[in-house]
Scaffold this active site. Sequence first.
Site, PDB file in Angstrom:
ATOM      1  N   ARG A 219       1.005  -1.166  -0.005  1.00  0.00           N
ATOM      2  CA  ARG A 219       0.002   0.116  -0.086  1.00  0.00           C
ATOM      3  C   ARG A 219       0.957   1.199  -0.072  1.00  0.00           C
ATOM      4  NH1 ARG A 219      -4.874  -2.083   4.287  1.00  0.00           N
ATOM      5  NH2 ARG A 219      -5.536  -3.660   3.123  1.00  0.00           N
TER       6      ARG A 219
ATOM      7  N   ARG B  23       2.058   1.657  10.177  1.00  0.00           N
ATOM      8  CA  ARG B  23       1.070   2.007   8.863  1.00  0.00           C
ATOM      9  C   ARG B  23       2.753   1.890   7.909  1.00  0.00           C
ATOM     10  NH1 ARG B  23      -3.258   5.023   7.584  1.00  0.00           N
ATOM     11  NH2 ARG B  23      -3.580   5.503   9.962  1.00  0.00           N
TER      12      ARG B  23
ATOM     13  N   GLU C 237      -6.749  -0.639  14.796  1.00  0.00           N
ATOM     14  CA  GLU C 237      -7.325  -1.975  14.218  1.00  0.00           C
ATOM     15  C   GLU C 237      -6.424  -2.905  13.831  1.00  0.00           C
ATOM     16  OE1 GLU C 237      -8.104  -2.551   9.346  1.00  0.00           O
ATOM     17  OE2 GLU C 237      -8.232  -0.405  10.083  1.00  0.00           O
TER      18      GLU C 237
ATOM     19  N   SER D 232     -10.339  -6.413  10.319  1.00  0.00           N
ATOM     20  CA  SER D 232     -11.497  -6.059   9.439  1.00  0.00           C
ATOM     21  C   SER D 232     -12.373  -6.999   8.720  1.00  0.00           C
ATOM     22  CB  SER D 232     -11.359  -4.860   8.534  1.00  0.00           C
ATOM     23  OG  SER D 232     -11.201  -3.712   9.049  1.00  0.00           O
TER      24      SER D 232
ATOM     25  N   ARG E 275       0.912  -6.155  11.521  1.00  0.00           N
ATOM     26  CA  ARG E 275       0.315  -5.241  12.626  1.00  0.00           C
ATOM     27  C   ARG E 275       0.043  -5.791  13.888  1.00  0.00           C
ATOM     28  NH1 ARG E 275      -4.229  -0.278  11.701  1.00  0.00           N
ATOM     29  NH2 ARG E 275      -2.459   0.236  10.219  1.00  0.00           N
TER      30      ARG E 275
END
Length: 419
Positions: A256, A271, A343, A346, A383
Amino acid sequence: MIDLRALREDPERLRASQRARGEDDGVVDRLLDLDGRRRSALTSFEQLRAEQKSFGKSVSKAQGDERQALLARAKELAQQVKEREAEADRLGGELDALLKGVPNIIEEGAPPGGEQDFVVLEHVGEPTAFDFEPKDHLELGESLGAIDMERGAKVSGARFYYLTGVGARLQYALLNLAMEQAVASGFVPMYPPVLVKPEAMEGTGFLGAHAAEVYQLSQEELYLVGTSEVPLAAFHMNEIVDELPRRYVAWSSCFRREAGSYGKDTRGIIRVHQFDKVEMFSYCDPADSHAEHLRLLEWEKEMLAKVEIPYRVIDVAAGDLGASAARKYDCEAWVPTQNTYREVTSTSNCTEFQARRLAVRHRDADGRNQPVATLNGTLATTRWMVAILENHQQADGSVRVPKALQKFLGLEVLEPVKR
């Protein structure tokens, strides 16, 4: 994309969904107008073409002046048929282009609003308390010889890193535990490609508002995936799936660009541009998608229980949903040094949105081909190491290994290394 037939029958449903997302509800009227004009042009084209075919028989029987007059009319009809077909194609192209920019209709019960309007559904476990000053995951990772950000930046740039020694072993242990659980739950394990064609990326809805976050290899016309949801959703592209549900689980690297996140979470591995993830994916009958969504959430909670970290479950607000999601639940792990939840999983119910774009269908009870529903859910990702290291740290700088991970890691405690 959304179902045009359902839109004609109940346009208010899309209007309400757009308002809940904070999007323009005027798109509904534009869609209905284009759809009506396209259908009218198609009807006119089909009527003129039928007349043209019938007219051809009259021409073949006529003679003299009558034949010349009929030939002239036939030429005029041919031109009109061509014009109506071109108009129908043009309107169809405009309609498709507009449809591709419209996000999925949210599920009833999804909270309206933006990023901060989520609803907390439950808390599991109490935030970890320490009788010493806790270290953050990067300080711990460096002292354990587990994370090397400096060399990651030297070799690849900002937001890249090395997992070294027990850091690499911890990630392998975590992702192997996730794969073990998924396979035991009936998922078919997959090792998917991480470079995909534009139709796969667009079909899953990742070339819309978040296109800037996607890495593209322009010379090959390929995209690097940010989640194995993309190749899993496209696995049955242009196919009729004969048995439902179909459940797959994939381990892949993900990429990403993190466009728009300048200055956010620059410390450590929260991130980053590259990470590994185990992703669940389900194809099911649309009527079963809500129940399947809750099953995926339960599998995520089962995995979180194994790594023994406190977390909460939130119902994500409509304005914070991706284009393809009708509803999304996040599990957020407690991060002690940030004194907040972040988070880590998801799970999204994409209903028929992706399947319509990718032409993935099944046969209903009457034998008709209908779109399936697609759903996805994170089972573990890099993460998670942030929460594992911080929540299980001890006063001497060591980190306790959760029992479920010990058989994969071969260690009960991660000890600081000598520099």
